[in-house]
Design a protein around this motif. Structure first.
Motif, short mmCIF file in Angstrom:
data_model
loop_
_atom_site.label_atom_id
_atom_site.label_comp_id
_atom_site.label_asym_id
_atom_site.label_seq_id
_atom_site.Cartn_x
_atom_site.Cartn_y
_atom_site.Cartn_z
N HIS A 100 0.85 -1.19 0.00
CA HIS A 100 0.00 0.00 0.00
C HIS A 100 0.88 1.23 0.00
O HIS A 100 1.97 1.23 0.58
N GLN A 101 0.41 2.30 -0.63
CA GLN A 101 1.18 3.53 -0.63
C GLN A 101 1.06 4.22 0.72
O GLN A 101 -0.04 4.37 1.26
N ARG A 102 2.20 4.62 1.25
CA ARG A 102 2.29 5.28 2.55
C ARG A 102 3.42 6.30 2.51
O ARG A 102 4.25 6.27 1.62
N ALA A 103 3.45 7.14 3.51
CA ALA A 103 4.62 7.99 3.71
C ALA A 103 5.75 7.09 4.21
O ALA A 103 5.49 6.09 4.88
N PRO A 104 7.00 7.41 3.91
CA PRO A 104 8.10 6.55 4.37
C PRO A 104 8.25 6.59 5.89
O PRO A 104 7.96 7.60 6.53
N SER A 105 8.70 5.48 6.45
CA SER A 105 8.96 5.40 7.88
C SER A 105 10.16 6.27 8.24
O SER A 105 11.08 6.44 7.44
N ILE A 106 10.15 6.75 9.45
CA ILE A 106 11.26 7.57 9.93
C ILE A 106 12.30 6.71 10.63
O ILE A 106 13.50 6.85 10.42
N ASP A 107 11.82 5.78 11.48
CA ASP A 107 12.72 4.90 12.22
C ASP A 107 11.94 3.69 12.71
O ASP A 107 10.78 3.51 12.33
N GLU A 108 12.55 2.89 13.59
CA GLU A 108 11.93 1.66 14.09
C GLU A 108 10.67 1.91 14.90
O GLU A 108 9.84 1.02 15.05
N LEU A 109 10.53 3.10 15.44
CA LEU A 109 9.37 3.42 16.28
C LEU A 109 8.36 4.33 15.60
O LEU A 109 7.30 4.60 16.16
#
Length: 167
Positions: free
Chosen positions: A97-106
């Protein structure tokens, strides 16, 4: 006791472009890979996609990470960036699914409001109390998925990143 090797056949797979699958048979441990390959049979083959992505000068990358999803759950996450059709359609068929990219593990990626900078994301959830043997099996599943993605990327396995984030 005799050990019998089982195979999963990818019978007469021909992509839309006319190219055949490189592997006619995969052993049972690669069943997930066979499923992924089968899902793309009505599109261009990985080689043709790579050529198109190179012509478009796309910087296709995939990132695999472990993320804390809640106090009870974690997930292996794959985020794919810099792609276009037909791979985006193939990913959608395979629960991305299209999402904003993750920043980190949390901090998992949120809603994809900025579509040009969004990623295609897939999550493999498991309980934090899951038997480590099952987590290792899930990791193998993830590795097969990353190998499959690498076959579409112009830079191949060099475009696969484990434990890194896009930003």
């Amino acid at each position: 006791m005799e050990l019998i090797e089982m195979t999963v056949a990818v019978a007469n797979q021909v992509y839309k472009c006319g190219h055949a699958h490189l592997a006619d048979q995969l052993d049972e441990s690669k069943e997930h890979l066979a499923t992924l390959m089968n899902s793309a049979k009505d599109t261009l083959c990985p080689e043709c996609c790579r050529v198109e992505f190179q012509l478009l000068e796309l910087d296709c990358q995939a990132y695999a990470n472990l993320q804390h999803m809640s106090s009870e759950m974690s997930a292996f996450v794959i985020e794919v960036s810099g792609i276009t059709e037909p791979l985006s359609s193939i990913l959608a068929l395979n629960d991305y699914h299209q999402r904003a990219p993750s920043i980190d593990e949390l901090t998992p990626g949120g809603e994809a409001f900025d579509l040009p900078h969004s990623v295609w994301r897939k999550e493999f959830w498991f309980a934090n109390t899951t038997d480590p043997v099952h987590v290792v099996m899930l990791m193998d599943h993830l590795k097969q998925e990353m190998d499959w993605l690498a076959s579409y990327m112009p830079s191949g396995k060099a475009g696969m990143h484990f434990g890194r984030f896009i930003g």
